[in-house]
Design an enzyme around this catalytic site. Structure first.
Site, PDB file in Angstrom:
ATOM      1  N   PRO A 150       0.820  -1.216   0.000  1.00 53.28           N
ATOM      2  CG  PRO A 150      -0.894  -1.604   1.537  1.00 53.28           C
ATOM      3  CD  PRO A 150       0.429  -2.148   1.093  1.00 53.28           C
ATOM      4  CE1 TYR A 151       6.204   5.309   1.534  1.00 55.35           C
ATOM      5  CE2 TYR A 151       7.427   3.653   0.284  1.00 55.35           C
ATOM      6  CZ  TYR A 151       7.317   4.938   0.804  1.00 55.35           C
ATOM      7  OH  TYR A 151       8.321   5.846   0.571  1.00 55.35           O
ATOM      8  N   GLY A 152       3.727   1.671  -1.539  1.00 57.54           N
ATOM      9  CA  GLY A 152       4.111   1.867  -2.932  1.00 57.54           C
ATOM     10  C   GLY A 152       2.978   2.417  -3.772  1.00 57.54           C
ATOM     11  CB  SER A 154       0.344   5.939  -0.832  1.00 60.20           C
ATOM     12  OG  SER A 154       1.635   5.772  -0.264  1.00 60.20           O
TER      13      SER A 154
END
Length: 317
Positions: A150-152, A154
């Protein structure tokens, strides 16, 4: 030259601020001091910024609520370093922080940048996490981004917003995809600082996975150089560049180098790998090299030696 640095109290942000001041810039740093890690560390980062000529101003504010129109009104360069970091924390309910801090805050900054009449360049700090498990190595900017965390997601979403605002409104934006940044003042949750602190404390080091995962480690001063060079370039709005150190070493390789530098064996334990961590990263820097002349200057061993000197000054009793 007046520069805005968001995330100015962070690892890369405050290092960039110090370099800009050395270069004679007037700098306004913006940070909301989130509690992702110990806020006292961020305060200490700010305290290390020299301000003899009163060329640095800290604005403690949230990009989602601050009056960005007033803040950016006379800005000539914007370095957007702020964001919610970390792959492991981005799952579950915590993802809300990533959409708010990485996507919504960036979109609001871009809207304000449309009205910044003196703006010459906005440099956005993207991440190699946008590639996920890449199809080829070294990975080129034209390869398909396929984030696996999910970080990637975002970071890629914010990067896409930068490209959209560059295309539709002509905002002179450059996005830089950082590959695993390390060096003095690295966050306490990041690998090299954890490893070096464990070497000082004689405590155990938890390695997620078997340690064979390969990373393209990049020294923080090289990252700062890339920001400065791209901020001064005349590249087309929407340019995207990899910023990679070219080390391509496994975690186990790094542990061996640290043992050599510190002169003592490390107490390593291997634990279950983390969902969203990729097996390998490696960036092709042909584009940034040919366009703006950037090349990494600090190799992995030299960078680790500098990181070790800093760690001792901070963590040794």
């Amino acid at each position: 030259m007046k520069a805005i640095v968001t995330g100015a109290a962070g690892f890369i942000g405050h290092t960039l601020v110090k370099r800009l001041l050395d270069e004679g810039y007037e700098v306004v740093g913006v940070d909301c001091f989130t509690d992702y890690y110990n806020i006292d560390i961020k305060r200490r980062n700010i305290d290390t910024i020299p301000n003899q000529n009163n060329n640095f101003t800290l604005v403690e504010a949230d990009l989602r609520t601050v009056d960005l129109g007033a803040l950016l009104s006379d800005a000539e360069v914007i370095f957007h370093q702020a964001g919610q970091p970390g792959v492991r924390k981005s799952w579950g309910n915590d993802f809300l922080h990533y959409t708010e801090m990485n996507i919504n805050a960036t979109q609001r900054l871009l809207e304000a940048a449309r009205a910044a009449k003196n703006l010459k360049r906005l440099v956005y700090a993207s991440s190699s996490s946008v590639y996920g498990d890449a199809e080829t190595y070294p990975t080129k900017e034209t390869d398909l981004p396929r984030p696996v965390s999910p970080y990637g997601v975002s970071k890629l979403a914010a990067e896409h917003l930068c490209s959209l605002y560059a295309k539709n409104f002509g905002i002179p934006i450059t996005s830089l995809r950082y590959f695993t940044v390390y060096g003095p003042s690295q966050r306490p949750d990041m690998a090299f600082t954890r490893f070096l602190r464990a070497a000082i404390d004689r405590s155990s080091i938890s390695i997620f996975g078997d340690g064979t995962q390969v990373r393209d480690f990049t020294y923080v001063d090289d990252i700062v150089n890339a920001n400065l060079m791209c901020s001064q370039s005349t590249e087309a709005p929407g340019s995207i560049y990899n910023v990679a150190g070219g080390s391509n070493a496994s975690v186990n390789d790094v542990l061996k180098v640290i043992e050599e530098i510190t002169g003592s064996p490390l107490n390593v334990e291997y634990v279950t790998s983390v969902v969203g961590d990729v097996k390998r990263t490696g960036g092709d820097i042909t584009s940034i090299s040919s366009s703006v002349g950037w090349e990494p200057n600090v190799n992995l061993r030299s960078g680790l030696e500098r990181h070790w000197e800093w760690a001792q000054s901070v963590y040794r009793a």
